[in-house]
Design an enzyme around this catalytic site. Structure first.
Site, mmCIF file in Angstrom:
data_model
loop_
_atom_site.group_PDB
_atom_site.id
_atom_site.type_symbol
_atom_site.label_atom_id
_atom_site.label_comp_id
_atom_site.label_asym_id
_atom_site.label_seq_id
_atom_site.Cartn_x
_atom_site.Cartn_y
_atom_site.Cartn_z
ATOM 1 N N GLY A 17 0.792 -1.223 0.000
ATOM 2 C CA GLY A 17 0.000 0.000 0.000
ATOM 3 C C GLY A 17 0.825 1.274 0.000
ATOM 4 N N ASN A 81 3.699 5.348 9.102
ATOM 5 C CA ASN A 81 2.617 5.024 8.175
ATOM 6 C C ASN A 81 1.744 3.867 8.651
ATOM 7 O OD1 ASN A 81 1.305 4.558 5.357
ATOM 8 N ND2 ASN A 81 2.396 2.647 5.776
ATOM 9 N N TYR A 152 -11.022 4.645 14.457
ATOM 10 C CA TYR A 152 -10.104 5.033 13.380
ATOM 11 C C TYR A 152 -10.043 6.551 13.250
ATOM 12 C CZ TYR A 152 -8.012 5.348 8.732
ATOM 13 O OH TYR A 152 -7.195 5.660 7.673
ATOM 14 N N THR A 189 -5.894 1.106 -2.320
ATOM 15 C CA THR A 189 -4.997 0.088 -1.798
ATOM 16 C C THR A 189 -5.811 -1.167 -1.516
ATOM 17 O OG1 THR A 189 -5.336 0.776 0.503
ATOM 18 C CG2 THR A 189 -3.549 1.852 -0.708
#
Length: 259
Positions: A17, A81, A152, A189
């Site tokens: 990704g 990341n 999230y 992704t």
């Protein structure tokens, strides 16, 4: 001229990704790349294909960061990341009413704790040279509410704020250590594959998912990587504490904007 020649760059979540795209772009720009990931098999394969080093790293594990600090004591660039959505194992309740505390913690452990530990490692690896670039991958979801992905969204919002805190702290110490966040929206992704499928309606599903995006398409990992290259380079030495959105214009207006 390569823009990152000789810079030691650590990238987390680099097996696939956006992380892989950043590792590839850094390598192409002449950096000494250390790709890291929790998935050792995929990480080793990716590093071999890129032609860079690999170290296994679970970003939520403090001991793993301590081990990395021994193996890679000096770094010029650190990209935090690695992250999860909470839906990796399939459908789960992540709304504010039904999410469990364990589910909430598991997302924050990787996304937020991992970024905190990554920033702490980066400061330690950069302060001897008094310079460097820390790049935290947040999200469009860190700028707006996401009703069905509360953990999230919360974790990515916290990454945005912690980025600014780190930037200010480093500046106060008199170091030229910069810290910035990148906020991607829908980047194509593997994460999207369960929603897209491989059937005849895949294209229609893709268009539906980006219908509210002014540019009417998904972003590409290499487009995020291009921003990371800029922030890692000496062209961005006056940029710190900033947030850069890459969202196809999604946050430029709203559904209520006049046509």
């Amino acid at each position: 001229m390569q823009r990152l020649t000789g810079k030691i760059c650590v990238v987390t979540g680099a097996a696939r990704g956006i992380g892989r795209a950043i590792a590839e772009a850094f390598h192409a720009e002449g950096a000494v790349v250390i790709a890291t990931d929790k998935d050792e098999v995929a990480g080793v394969a990716t590093a071999s294909e890129i032609g860079c080093a690999f170290h296994r790293l679970d970003v939520s594990a403090e001991d793993d960061w301590a081990a990395l600090a021994v193996l890679v004591p000096v770094a010029d660039v650190v990209v935090n990341n690695a992250g999860i959505t909470g839906f990796e194992e399939g459908a789960a309740a992540h709304d504010p009413e039904h999410a469990t505390l364990d589910a909430w913690h598991s997302v924050h452990r990787v996304n937020l704790d991992g970024t905190f530990l990554g920033c702490r490692y980066a400061i330690g690896a950069m302060k001897a040279r008094r310079a460097g670039s820390i790049i935290n991958i947040s999200s469009r979801s860190g700028l707006v509410g996401i009703p069905l992905a509360a953990a999230y969204a919360s974790s990515k919002a916290a990454i945005r704020n912690h980025t600014k805190t780190v930037a200010l702290y480093c500046a106060q110490q008199g170091w030229k250590i910069r810290c910035n966040s990148i906020h991607p929206a829908a980047i194509l992704t593997r994460m999207w594959e369960p929603m897209l499928g491989q059937g005849a309606d895949r294209e229609a599903r893709m268009q539906a998912l980006v219908a509210d995006t002014p540019l009417k398409r998904f972003g590409r990992p290499e487009e995020v990587a291009a921003i990371a290259v800029l922030l890692a380079s000496d062209e961005a030495t006056y940029i710190t504490g900033a947030e850069l959105s890459i969202d196809g214009g999604l946050l430029a207006g709203s559904a209520a904007s006049p046509g």
